[in-house]
Design a protein around this motif. Structure first.
Motif, PDB file in Angstrom:
ATOM      1  N   CYS A  59      38.252  20.774  33.999  1.00  0.00           N
ATOM      2  CA  CYS A  59      36.974  20.609  34.689  1.00  0.00           C
ATOM      3  C   CYS A  59      36.909  21.359  36.014  1.00  0.00           C
ATOM      4  N   VAL A  60      38.011  21.961  36.442  1.00  0.00           N
ATOM      5  CA  VAL A  60      38.034  22.753  37.669  1.00  0.00           C
ATOM      6  C   VAL A  60      38.573  24.134  37.303  1.00  0.00           C
ATOM      7  N   PRO A  61      37.941  25.221  37.753  1.00  0.00           N
ATOM      8  CA  PRO A  61      38.452  26.554  37.409  1.00  0.00           C
ATOM      9  C   PRO A  61      39.917  26.710  37.805  1.00  0.00           C
ATOM     10  N   ALA A  62      40.666  27.385  36.951  1.00  0.00           N
ATOM     11  CA  ALA A  62      42.067  27.703  37.250  1.00  0.00           C
ATOM     12  C   ALA A  62      42.128  29.132  37.779  1.00  0.00           C
ATOM     13  N   VAL A  63      42.875  29.341  38.857  1.00  0.00           N
ATOM     14  CA  VAL A  63      42.900  30.629  39.548  1.00  0.00           C
ATOM     15  C   VAL A  63      44.279  31.270  39.404  1.00  0.00           C
ATOM     16  N   ALA A  64      44.290  32.530  39.002  1.00  0.00           N
ATOM     17  CA  ALA A  64      45.544  33.265  38.852  1.00  0.00           C
ATOM     18  C   ALA A  64      46.185  33.494  40.217  1.00  0.00           C
ATOM     19  N   THR A  65      47.496  33.315  40.282  1.00  0.00           N
ATOM     20  CA  THR A  65      48.213  33.501  41.538  1.00  0.00           C
ATOM     21  C   THR A  65      48.923  34.849  41.612  1.00  0.00           C
ATOM     22  N   ARG A  66      48.810  35.644  40.532  1.00  0.00           N
ATOM     23  CA  ARG A  66      49.451  36.961  40.541  1.00  0.00           C
ATOM     24  C   ARG A  66      48.721  37.875  39.566  1.00  0.00           C
ATOM     25  N   ASP A  67      48.995  39.179  39.698  1.00  0.00           N
ATOM     26  CA  ASP A  67      48.451  40.148  38.751  1.00  0.00           C
ATOM     27  C   ASP A  67      49.203  40.046  37.426  1.00  0.00           C
ATOM     28  N   GLN A  68      48.541  40.462  36.346  1.00  0.00           N
ATOM     29  CA  GLN A  68      49.205  40.545  35.052  1.00  0.00           C
ATOM     30  C   GLN A  68      48.833  41.875  34.397  1.00  0.00           C
ATOM     31  N   PRO A  69      49.802  42.771  34.121  1.00  0.00           N
ATOM     32  CA  PRO A  69      51.196  42.637  34.537  1.00  0.00           C
ATOM     33  C   PRO A  69      51.322  42.759  36.061  1.00  0.00           C
ATOM     34  N   PRO A  70      52.383  42.193  36.618  1.00  0.00           N
ATOM     35  CA  PRO A  70      52.542  42.204  38.084  1.00  0.00           C
ATOM     36  C   PRO A  70      53.022  43.555  38.611  1.00  0.00           C
ATOM     37  N   PHE A  71      53.255  44.505  37.722  1.00  0.00           N
ATOM     38  CA  PHE A  71      53.706  45.847  38.091  1.00  0.00           C
ATOM     39  C   PHE A  71      53.282  46.784  36.958  1.00  0.00           C
ATOM     40  N   ALA A  72      53.233  48.058  37.246  1.00  0.00           N
ATOM     41  CA  ALA A  72      53.016  49.028  36.171  1.00  0.00           C
ATOM     42  C   ALA A  72      54.208  48.949  35.229  1.00  0.00           C
ATOM     43  N   ALA A  73      53.934  48.804  33.926  1.00  0.00           N
ATOM     44  CA  ALA A  73      55.010  48.537  32.969  1.00  0.00           C
ATOM     45  C   ALA A  73      54.946  49.506  31.806  1.00  0.00           C
ATOM     46  N   SER A  74      56.103  49.756  31.250  1.00  0.00           N
ATOM     47  CA  SER A  74      56.162  50.611  30.069  1.00  0.00           C
ATOM     48  C   SER A  74      55.591  49.886  28.860  1.00  0.00           C
ATOM     49  N   ALA A  75      54.762  50.597  28.090  1.00  0.00           N
ATOM     50  CA  ALA A  75      54.189  50.021  26.877  1.00  0.00           C
ATOM     51  C   ALA A  75      55.002  50.357  25.638  1.00  0.00           C
TER      52      ALA A  75
END
Length: 389
Positions: free
Chosen positions: A34-50
Motif C-alpha cells: 500500500c506504500v510505494p517501494a523505492v529503489a536504493t540503488r541502480d540496477q545494474p549498479p555498474f556497467a556490466a558485461s552481457a
C-alpha cells in the motif's frame, strides 16, 4: 428487488482498507503493498558485461591483437585500467573494467597464450549493460497486489520489507438445524454443511484469513453464542438465515444495524448486510450454489476493498456464445457455464441444468455466464460477459 450493482455498492460502503503493517519480502507474495517501494540503488549498479568474452578499449576491428592482462567475473571485478592494446578476460555479469568500451564475445576471438586475435566478421555490438539500464535509485514500484515477479524486482531494488494492508479476518458461520459437518453421521432429515469450505478457500485465495466457526443451530441463544466467537474478526459472514421465513433468525439477532434485500439475481435472491457491534456483516443465502455465487459477487469484493484494491468489483470478461439462449427475465442470471478455446475470444456455453442446489454442476463449471435483467434472446456467435471461476 434491488440490482446486483446497488447491493454491491451497499456492501462496499460497509468496509474500508485495513491499516498497513510491515511484511518481510519473503512473506509478501499475494499481499497488497500500500506504500510505494523505492529503489536504493541502480540496477545494474555498474556497467556490466552481457556476454562471456574480452573487454577491450576503443573500436577494434578484425585482425587486431591484444594482450590479456587480467580477468573479471561476476562478483570479482578487475581493479586495474585497460589501456591501448590490452584486454581483460570477462564473464557475463562482471563489472566492465576502467578503460574498456566494448566486450568482444569469445566466439569472435582466437587466443594463444596471453594474446588474442579478433576474427574476421566479428559483430559490432558492445555487449555491455549500462549502469541503471533496468532502473535507477529513487525509482519506485507503485502499490499493487504483489506477484512473484514483483518480489524479484523488489529484491533487486534492495527492499527487504514492504508496507502491506493487514489481512482481513473473515469469520464464517453456517446456520441451521439441518446441517452437520463432513465426517459426522447425519440424521435422515439433515445434510452436510458444504458452503463454508468453498467460501473459506475463496477468501484465502484472495489474500484474507478465514475462520470457519461452529454451526449455529436455529435458536437465538446458540446463534448469539457462535456470533460471540467471531470477536476480533474484520468481517462476519453468515450462511443461511438471510431470508424472511419463520426459522430465519440471523436478521433478528444480529442487531439493528442491518438491511435485508431481495436481489434481482439468480441464483441468490436473499442477501443481508450491515454491522454487528460495529463490525461489517454479510448474510449469504444457505442454498449451496447461491451462497458461493454471492461469495464471488459480494464477499470477495469486500475482502478486496479491505486489502486496498482500488477496483474491488468483479471484472467481467468477454466470450462468444456457442449455443442459442432465450430472453432473460427480471433477475440477472449468473449461469454456470463451461469455457472452450476459441478463435480470438473463448467459446462459452451454459449447462442445461441450472438448479441452485446442484454443486456437481458448479464443480464442472469454470465460468459464470452473465445474463442481464430482461436481456433479449442471444444467438450462437454473440459476445456475452462472464466471470471466471
Amino acid at each position: 428487488m434491488i440490482s446486483v450493482e446497488e447491493a454491491l455498492a451497499r456492501c462496499l460502503a460497509l468496509v474500508a482498507p485495513l491499516p498497513p503493517e510491515t511484511v518481510p519480502l519473503a512473506e509478501a507474495a499475494g499481499r497488497w503493498m500500500c506504500v510505494p517501494a523505492v529503489a536504493t540503488r541502480d540496477q545494474p549498479p555498474f556497467a556490466a558485461s552481457a556476454m562471456d568474452g574480452y573487454a577491450v578499449p576503443g573500436n577494434p576491428g578484425s585482425d587486431d591483437t591484444f594482450l590479456v592482462i587480467g580477468e573479471a567475473g561476476a562478483g570479482h571485478a578487475f581493479h586495474g585500467t585497460v589501456g591501448p592494446g590490452q584486454a581483460v578476460r570477462i564473464f557475463t555479469g562482471a563489472p566492465l573494467p576502467r578503460g574498456a568500451s566494448r566486450v568482444v564475445i569469445q566466439e569472435d576471438v582466437i587466443r594463444e597464450g596471453d594474446r588474442i586475435l579478433l576474427k574476421e566478421g566479428l559483430d559490432s555490438a558492445t555487449h555491455i549493460r549500462p549502469q541503471g539500464q533496468d532502473f535507477r535509485a529513487g525509482d519506485s514500484l507503485s502499490p499493487r497486489r504483489l506477484r512473484p515477479n514483483d518480489l524479484a524486482l523488489l529484491a533487486a531494488m534492495n527492499v527487504p520489507a514492504v508496507q502491506a494492508r493487514r489481512k482481513p479476518v473473515v469469520a464464517l458461520i453456517a446456520t441451521g438445524d439441518e446441517l452437520v459437518m463432513p465426517g459426522e453421521n447425519p440424521a435422515p432429515d439433515q445434510i452436510i454443511a458444504s458452503n463454508g469450505f468453498a467460501l473459506k478457500a475463496l477468501v484465502e485465495a484472495e489474500g484474507g484469513e478465514a475462520r470457519l466457526l461452529p454451526i449455529a443451530r436455529d435458536n437465538e441463544a446458540e446463534l448469539l453464542t457462535v456470533l460471540s466467537l467471531a470477536e476480533g474478526a474484520d468481517l462476519i459472514v453468515t450462511i443461511g438465515g438471510a431470508s424472511v421465513g419463520d426459522h430465519d433468525l440471523v436478521g433478528k439477532v444480529a442487531g439493528l444495524e442491518h438491511s435485508f434485500w431481495k436481489l434481482a439475481l439468480r441464483p441468490g435472491k436473499p442477501l443481508m448486510a450491515g454491522r454487528l457491534n460495529g463490525v461489517p456483516m454479510l448474510g449469504l443465502p444457505g442454498n449451496p450454489v447461491s451462497a458461493i455465487v454471492c461469495g464471488h459477487l459480494f464477499l470477495l469484493p469486500m475482502v478486496r476493498a479491505m486489502l486496498g484494491d482500488p477496483s474491488p468489483a468483479p471484472q467481467p470478461r468477454k466470450a462468444r456464445l456457442t449455443v442459442d439462449l432465450p430472453a432473460n427475465g427480471p433477475r440477472a442470471h449468473y449461469m454456470r457455464a463451461r469455457l472452450a478455446p476459441g478463435d480470438g475470444l473463448p467459446g462459452i456455453a451454459p449447462f442445461d441444468r441450472q438448479d441452485s442446489a446442484l454443486l456437481s454442476i458448479l464443480g464442472q463449471a469454470d465460468a459464470l455466464l452473465i445474463r442481464p435483467v430482461d436481456a433479449p434472446p442471444c444467438r450462437a456467435g454473440d459476445t456475452v460477459p462472464y466471470l471466471p471461476l
